[in-house]
Design a protein around this motif. Structure first.
Motif, short mmCIF file in Angstrom:
data_model
loop_
_atom_site.label_atom_id
_atom_site.label_comp_id
_atom_site.label_asym_id
_atom_site.label_seq_id
_atom_site.Cartn_x
_atom_site.Cartn_y
_atom_site.Cartn_z
N ARG A 1 73.77 73.73 56.68
CA ARG A 1 74.88 74.41 57.36
C ARG A 1 75.72 73.37 58.09
O ARG A 1 75.19 72.60 58.89
CB ARG A 1 74.36 75.46 58.34
N HIS B 1 74.00 87.39 71.88
CA HIS B 1 74.06 86.87 70.53
C HIS B 1 75.09 87.67 69.74
O HIS B 1 75.50 88.74 70.14
CB HIS B 1 72.69 86.99 69.83
N GLU B 2 75.53 87.10 68.62
CA GLU B 2 76.41 87.84 67.73
C GLU B 2 75.56 88.82 66.93
O GLU B 2 74.60 88.44 66.25
CB GLU B 2 77.12 86.88 66.76
N HIS C 1 80.58 76.62 58.83
CA HIS C 1 80.66 77.55 59.95
C HIS C 1 81.58 76.97 61.03
O HIS C 1 81.29 75.90 61.57
CB HIS C 1 79.27 77.82 60.54
N LEU D 1 75.09 77.53 71.14
CA LEU D 1 74.70 78.07 69.84
C LEU D 1 73.21 78.42 69.80
O LEU D 1 72.81 79.40 69.17
CB LEU D 1 75.04 77.09 68.73
N TRP E 1 83.17 77.33 64.71
CA TRP E 1 83.05 77.95 66.02
C TRP E 1 84.14 77.39 66.91
O TRP E 1 84.10 76.22 67.31
CB TRP E 1 81.66 77.67 66.63
N GLU F 1 72.21 81.32 67.09
CA GLU F 1 72.82 80.86 65.85
C GLU F 1 72.01 79.73 65.23
O GLU F 1 71.94 79.59 64.01
CB GLU F 1 74.25 80.40 66.12
N ALA G 1 80.67 85.35 71.86
CA ALA G 1 79.22 85.37 71.70
C ALA G 1 78.51 85.37 73.05
O ALA G 1 77.56 86.13 73.27
CB ALA G 1 78.76 84.18 70.86
N GLU H 1 65.78 86.33 66.20
CA GLU H 1 66.03 85.93 67.58
C GLU H 1 65.08 86.58 68.58
O GLU H 1 64.67 85.99 69.56
CB GLU H 1 67.48 86.26 67.97
N LYS I 1 68.95 83.53 63.28
CA LYS I 1 69.50 84.65 64.05
C LYS I 1 68.76 85.94 63.75
O LYS I 1 68.65 86.83 64.59
CB LYS I 1 70.98 84.85 63.73
N ASP J 1 70.92 71.48 59.73
CA ASP J 1 72.18 71.82 60.39
C ASP J 1 72.86 70.53 60.83
O ASP J 1 72.22 69.66 61.45
CB ASP J 1 71.94 72.69 61.63
#
Length: 681
Positions: free
Chosen positions: A143, A187-188, A170, A43, A172, A48, A180, A239, A236, A77
């Motif tokens: 998050r 990255h997304e 979120h 991640l 994953w 992310e 990803a 980044e 993100k 997070d």
């Protein structure tokens, strides 16, 4: 290969990585923790998250696998992992995922209420829960991440609030992680729909220089739109920014905040704004040199992290009214044929003039990483004792390279042969390397700040060293430091301290590096592909002292935070612990160690400025250093290690030998400080 087949292969790779990471231990808790560390790494790699700490916590109705709290305590997070580790890409049920989010939410709720007060202080979970409780009045957004190596079918999870804190969920699963990391972008991609976000159409001036491979839009984005973007996408969005948000410590950020709060109407005039890269812009052309920006793909702020973070913080912390805030933005669309990975850093470095920037290109394409990769593909390691087969240490400059190389072998026999030559336990990532090197360079407090911060600091050090490229000898010694670190992890794990393994390992080895003056025989470790019994036994003893030191923090402060402070290292560094004679006999002579480290160790490479510093310190007479050491002892004006270094510098000067870079750096500081305190030598 179908997508399902690719997912099966990816799932098996994660399974094998966990086994290698946990040293083939059958302990389910160790494997679960290894899984958490690996997926947090994924991640972070795809942008992310900023970083994360594996930290298992479980109680009735609650569970958490790790966390990350931003430096200003604004964003939290929390991670909960559901490892299957069967390599089958099976389904993780909706019930398991719902239960995971519910238990993670309950943990957050109880942590805010102070659950740490009934938790044993020596355990990792205590620090995590206590950190959340201490930050409870500052946190504005949480998050919740549930991560699994199974396949999930849940498509939407509603956001929640808790005590006024915004909470987003979120999920994953294996498919999302695989997409990803294998997308080719690392990255997304972020999709921004300006038609939905902006109250009125976003009108821009457009320019497309001929044959340049890009076009530029100049626009003004409302402050509340930027806040909404940062809220949705978090780090993100930044980044490709060459540095992270520096909070409000510098004068620049304080000035930005003051303008936002006191003179929002002047923001457009005072601020340089944002530089953005994007692709796939959807535009409505008005034919007069202006367009309306409807949407953008792969939207990345490459310069303006300070501005973005300050605006977001002012919105959350100060409840600032951003309706009158106008933020200037330059959006560069890289057209087909343009290289965004090459252009974006150059835009960032060129545009970045609000704060001084002294740093390297943090991408995996840095010449240092390319050279390490080349060496790792050509250098054979000696066989371990009792074995005849040689192997290689695989350097992974970009995440997934090992799996890609393994996938090139089509048959099971070919894959088995590849893994025999390149064992998974002998794979080193670039963030691993930074951790190993910074530990040997006696910077455990930086290593304790997390993988990403340690890596950025390592690259900054590398950049200051100039054009350093590793050779065969450096590679071998780097691998020896990796072996030293990995073996120490195993030794510490066997001790079952209950928590803080990462901190104990780096502090143990940093003390060993310091107290032996880096005289550990790395060449012997490389040749043996392991540690001697004397070294292993002393590390087993030393790690007990390291554990006792870090868990007895002054004033009962948070252990994790205490380990990040240089003061924690300085007090442990000066601890007197006897090195056994059997280990002393194995150490290199000081002359040989100095010759090897000067020639090969990254930390001893000198720039022109450092060479001048060494010359200045070398020019100070032995008598001056001896007099300074005696004066400091009589007056108790300096720390013990400073008095000791002064005496050592005197002996070097008396023998006509120059100090090392680090000795010179500390020596000049000691001399300046002593003279301020009254030394007249």
């Amino acid at each position: 290969m179908t997508e399902l087949e690719e997912l099966h292969a990816f799932g098996r790779n994660i399974q094998q990585d966990v086994i290698a990471h946990a040293d083939a231990a059958e302990d389910g808790a160790l494997r679960a923790e290894a899984f958490t560390e690996i997926v947090i790494g994924y991640l972070a790699e795809v942008g992310e998250i900023d970083d994360g700490i594996s930290c298992p916590f479980e109680a009735r109705g609650m569970r958490c696998s790790g966390y990350y709290l931003s430096e200003d305590n604004d964003r939290l997070d929390l991670f909960l992992t559901i490892p299957r580790l069967d390599g089958a890409a099976g389904t993780t049920s909706k019930t398991e995922i719902d239960t995971g989010f519910r238990r993670l939410f309950t943990f957050l709720e109880k942590a805010i209420e102070g659950i740490h007060q009934g938790r044993e202080e020596a355990l990792d979970g205590y620090d995590m829960a206590r950190s959340i409780w201490q930050a409870r009045n500052d946190i504005s957004h949480v998050r919740l991440f549930v991560i699994t190596d199974g396949l999930a079918t849940i498509e939407r999870i509603e956001d929640e609030t808790l005590h006024g804190i915004e909470i987003s969920s979120h999920l994953w699963d294996l498919r999302r992680i695989h997409r990803a990391v294998s997308s080719g972008t690392g990255h997304e991609a972020i999709h921004v729909n300006f038609a939905e976000m902006c109250a009125s159409p976003l009108r821009c001036i457009i320019s497309e220089p001929e044959n340049a491979g890009y076009r530029c839009l100049l626009a003004v984005i409302p402050g509340d739109v930027l806040v909404e973007m940062y809220k949705r996408f978090g780090p993100k969005l930044l980044e490709r920014n060459v540095r992270s948000f520096l909070q409000l410590r510098g004068k620049v950020n304080q000035s930005i905040r003051k303008t936002i709060l006191d003179e929002p109407q002047m923001f457009l005039a005072f601020n340089n704004g944002l530089s953005v890269t994007a692709s796939g812009l959807a535009l409505e052309d008005h034919g007069d040199g202006t367009v309306t920006l409807i949407s953008a793909e792969d939207f990345q702020i490459v310069n303006g992290g300070q501005t973005t973070g300050s605006i977001f913080r002012a919105s959350r912390k100060d409840s600032a009214d951003l309706s009158r805030l106008q933020v200037p933005v330059k959006i560069t669309e890289i057209l087909s044929g343009g290289d965004v990975e090459e252009i974006a850093p150059r835009i960032s470095q060129s545009a970045n003039n609000q704060n001084k920037v002294n740093m390297a290109d943090f991408s995996s394409n840095h010449p240092f990483h390319r050279r390490m990769e080349e060496l790792s593909r050509s250098i054979w390691a000696p066989p371990a004792p009792g074995l005849q087969r040689q192997s290689r240490w695989f350097y992974e400059r970009a995440r997934g390279q090992y799996h890609d190389a393994l996938a090139q072998n089509k048959t099971p026999a070919q894959r088995k042969a590849f893994e025999a030559i390149h064992p998974r336990r002998q794979m080193i990532s670039k963030t691993d390397l930074a951790k190993f090197e910074h530990t040997w360079s006696q910077l455990p407090y930086i290593v304790s700040r997390g993988a990403q911060k340690c890596y950025l600091d390592f690259m900054d050090v590398l950049d200051r060293r100039g054009q350093f490229l590793p050779d065969d000898a450096f590679f071998n010694r780097a691998v020896a430091r990796a072996i030293l670190f990995k073996e120490t992890e195993r030794i510490v794990s066997r001790r079952k301290f209950g928590g803080y393994r990462a901190n104990i390992v780096t502090y143990t080895l940093a003390w060993l590096s310091h107290r032996t003056a880096k005289r550990i025989d790395l060449e012997a470790i490389w040749n043996r592909q392991g540690l001697s019994a004397a070294l292993s036994n002393f590390i087993d003893t030393l790690c007990v002292h390291a554990h006792e030191h870090i868990t007895n923090s002054p004033g009962g402060q948070n252990v994790t935070e205490w380990c990040k402070k240089e003061r924690c290292w300085e007090s442990f560094r000066d601890m007197e612990i006897d090195i056994p004679p059997v280990l002393e006999d194995e150490l290199l002579s000081r002359e040989k160690a100095r010759t090897q480290s000067t020639r090969h160790a990254l930390e001893e490479q000198t720039t022109a400025q450092e060479a001048e510093l060494i010359d200045r310190v070398a020019a100070v007479s032995a008598e001056t250093w001896f007099a300074l050491s005696a004066w400091a002892k009589d007056t108790q004006s300096l720390q013990p290690w400073q008095r000791s270094l002064s005496f050592s510098l005197g002996k070097l000067a008396g023998n006509g030998k120059p100090p090392t870079r680090k000795q010179a750096m500390h020596g000049e500081t000691i001399l300046v400080d002593a003279r301020k305190l009254g030394f007249r030598g």
